[in-house]
Design a protein around this motif. Structure first.
Motif, PDB file in Angstrom:
ATOM      1  N   LEU A  17      21.637  10.669  25.750  1.00  0.00           N
ATOM      2  CA  LEU A  17      20.411   9.992  25.285  1.00  0.00           C
ATOM      3  C   LEU A  17      20.483   8.499  25.558  1.00  0.00           C
ATOM      4  CD1 LEU A  17      19.618  11.792  21.909  1.00  0.00           C
ATOM      5  CD2 LEU A  17      18.007  11.468  23.793  1.00  0.00           C
ATOM      6  N   GLU A  66      20.228  18.254  17.408  1.00  0.00           N
ATOM      7  CA  GLU A  66      19.994  18.859  16.094  1.00  0.00           C
ATOM      8  C   GLU A  66      20.894  20.089  15.908  1.00  0.00           C
ATOM      9  OE1 GLU A  66      16.244  20.649  13.465  1.00  0.00           O
ATOM     10  OE2 GLU A  66      15.953  20.016  15.548  1.00  0.00           O
ATOM     11  N   GLU A  97      14.311  13.926  27.022  1.00  0.00           N
ATOM     12  CA  GLU A  97      14.543  13.428  25.660  1.00  0.00           C
ATOM     13  C   GLU A  97      14.342  14.538  24.633  1.00  0.00           C
ATOM     14  OE1 GLU A  97      12.898   9.989  22.574  1.00  0.00           O
ATOM     15  OE2 GLU A  97      11.727  10.520  24.362  1.00  0.00           O
ATOM     16  N   LEU A 143      17.268  15.899  22.135  1.00  0.00           N
ATOM     17  CA  LEU A 143      17.119  15.783  20.685  1.00  0.00           C
ATOM     18  C   LEU A 143      17.259  17.144  20.008  1.00  0.00           C
ATOM     19  CD1 LEU A 143      14.232  13.158  20.454  1.00  0.00           C
ATOM     20  CD2 LEU A 143      16.627  12.820  19.800  1.00  0.00           C
TER      21      LEU A 143
END
Length: 584
Positions: free
Chosen positions: A324, A300, A292, A296
């Motif tokens: 995800l 970004e 995760e 993430l």
């Protein structure tokens, strides 16, 4: 890892069929049809090439298709991948004026390996692999022309590569490497480049297990070469050697982060890609928290890149959200999974506005995934809306290319039937199941090995619906048809299909019990128990509860038929199993 590359692989290549530019003077590339595959592969565009090499390639590939018993959807996938490779071949032949007969003869074993791969892995992303193949081949040619030495073997290797004789190039390069080890005269950089080229040739031959020793040697000689390190890590990950790939990716990530401080535009994409690969790696290692975090951070970076160039990086944003979503779904974080899928869907909508043929299949896949999640979280209205939009897209796709998209349409219809059954909208559920069953039966007649299990699942769903609507004869017929299929499948792969066989027998037992046919009910329950007891011995945690449930059903039946002692003994056995299952 997301299945997005698989679901969109067909569409990605549809855009390029017949127009994979060789150079400014030629925009045609030979191609197989990606729609008309009922009787195997068929040439759609020959670009004026002599008929003999294409006909020979077609005959040989169709022989492989028949031997591997590929489904129509798999043949479409193979055609798509083959078209990418043919485009690369045609471009190179235009550039160097090579012989078509020789090049096509050399590419035949490559496409055969792709066909064997999709037979072993039915959902393999062949088109994605083919695009990677074309990029790798072009890069290898460019580097070999720059780094050529006076050694005559180098010239022979280049000539073999130009005529797509990868087996010959592999043998020649192995000879060159053996000679350089005996009489080392070159610099470590040249040695490393040759080891790396040998690894790349093995990857072009779709032999990653043979590529690894060469790539390892290249990286040992040139540890600071990011390109070599990436190829090694990617190949290790492909071979599921996650523990060995992880430190290489981490080193690459640190290197790119340092370089990005001076040249962010050049290295931010590499940071994002490496983080995404780390996320996939941690999923493989069953380390969801780290997966995760990597996804993430990749997201970004991709978001920042997509703001500057949405066409180039929007798809990466969607795929990372999709990854995800799968991670959250598999770790029972269903609300967060739905949020991630919605974000992926929003990006896909924007991409589909620009290129509908490419991104509509992705939209339908994400909508289907959302429908499943919404149904699991009691958001029935949202689930229905998602399924209906997916069906609208898939019906249009099936009209244009039924061979490629019928399996996905049947899957969504079956899922919609499950939703309507849960909502007690049984008439609508029956309609959806019957349409799904019709498609799946057609698919199973064409490719039984791939689709018989899907037919059995939909028959089981229909059996439950008929039982719920007081139609015992139709329920019995559906269950018996499903049971017949599961028994055949369990004979071939018992660990996979014996649970389905046992479950169907238990369902038949319940049906017979409620229909006043106690003898047949008892036989069904006892046959189910025989299977569950075998399964429980091998995997107790997975099947004891099912065994206890069937024992409970049998105990109730024995009580109803005035056999209280047997009923009590069975009830106690079920209670013991339940206590064992519930114990920490």
């Amino acid at each position: 890892m997301s299945t997005r590359k698989i679901s969109s692989g067909v569409a990605m290549v549809v855009l390029s069929v017949g127009c994979l530019a060789a150079d400014a003077a030629s925009s045609c590339a030979p191609a197989f049809s990606e729609v008309d595959v009922r009787h195997g592969l068929k040439v759609q565009t020959d670009c004026g090439l002599p008929g003999r090499p294409l006909n020979r390639l077609t005959i040989r590939l169709n022989r492989v298709v028949n031997r591997a018993k590929l489904s129509e959807a798999q043949i479409v996938s193979l055609a798509s991948a083959t078209n990418v490779i043919l485009g690369a071949i045609h471009a190179e032949l235009d550039r160097v004026g090579g012989k078509t007969d020789t090049a096509f003869a050399n590419v035949e074993p490559l496409v055969e390996r792709l066909a064997e791969q999709i037979r072993a892995q039915p959902d393999a992303a062949l088109a994605s692999e083919a695009r990677q193949w074309a990029t790798r081949y072009e890069d290898l040619l460019r580097r070999s022309s720059i780094a050529r030495s006076p050694d005559p073997l180098e010239l022979q290797i280049d000539e073999a590569l130009e005529r797509f004789d990868l087996d010959g190039a592999s043998q020649l390069l192995a000879q060159l490497l053996a000679e350089q080890q005996e009489t080392p005269q070159e610099t470590p950089q040249v040695f490393a480049a040759r080891w790396y080229a040998a690894g790349e040739i093995e990857l072009l031959r779709f032999a990653p297990q043979h590529a690894l020793p060469y790539l390892e040697k290249a990286c040992a000689l040139q540890p600071e070469d990011s390109r070599m390190a990436t190829a090694l890590a990617d190949t290790l990950q492909e071979q599921r050697e996650f523990e060995r790939a992880e430190p290489i990716y981490r080193t690459l990530l640190s290197r790119y982060q340092l370089l990005a401080q001076q040249k962010p535009a050049a290295y931010q994409p590499e940071i994002a890609r490496t983080l995404d690969k780390l996320g996939n790696l941690y999923v493989g290692l069953q380390r969801p928290r780290e997966a995760e975090a990597a996804y993430l951070r990749a997201l970004e970076s991709y978001w920042a890149l997509a703001k500057q160039n949405p066409v180039a990086y929007g798809p990466a944003v969607a795929e990372t959200f999709d990854n995800l979503g799968v991670l959250y779904r598999d770790t029972q974080r269903l609300k967060e999974a739905a949020d991630a899928y919605r974000e992926a869907l929003d990006v896909d909508r924007a991409s589909a506005y620009r290129a509908p043929a490419t991104y509509k299949p992705d939209m339908a896949t994400t909508l289907n995934d959302l429908g499943i999640l919404y149904g699991a979280t009691q958001r029935e209205s949202d689930a229905e809306q998602a399924y209906r939009e997916a069906l609208h897209i898939q019906r249009a796709l099936v009209r244009s290319n039924p061979a490629a998209y019928r399996p996905a349409l049947a899957r969504t219809l079956n899922n919609l039937g499950n939703l309507y059954s849960a909502m007690q909208q049984l008439r609508e559920a029956e309609h959806a199941y019957k349409e799904a069953l019709t498609i799946r039966q057609q698919l199973a007649r064409e490719s039984p090995a791939l689709y018989r299990a899907d037919v059995a699942r939909t028959l089981t769903n229909l059996g439950a619906l008929y039982r719920a609507t007081q139609r015992p004869e139709q329920a019995q017929q559906a269950y018996r048809q499903a049971l017949q299929i599961y028994r055949v499948l369990a004979g071939e792969t018992p660990t996979v299909y014996q649970p389905d066989e046992a479950r169907t027998l238990n369902n038949l037992g319940v049906l017979f019990s409620h229909s006043g046919r106690p003898r047949e009910a008892e036989d069904a329950y006892r046959n189910a128990l025989d299977l569950y007891r075998t399964l429980s011995r091998e995997t107790p945690a997975a099947y004891r509860q099912d065994e206890a449930r069937t024992l409970g059903n049998l105990s109730a039946l024995l009580s109803q038929t005035q056999r209280p002692l047997e009923a009590e003994a069975i009830r106690r056995e079920a209670a013991r199993l339940s206590d064992t299952t519930d114990a920490p």
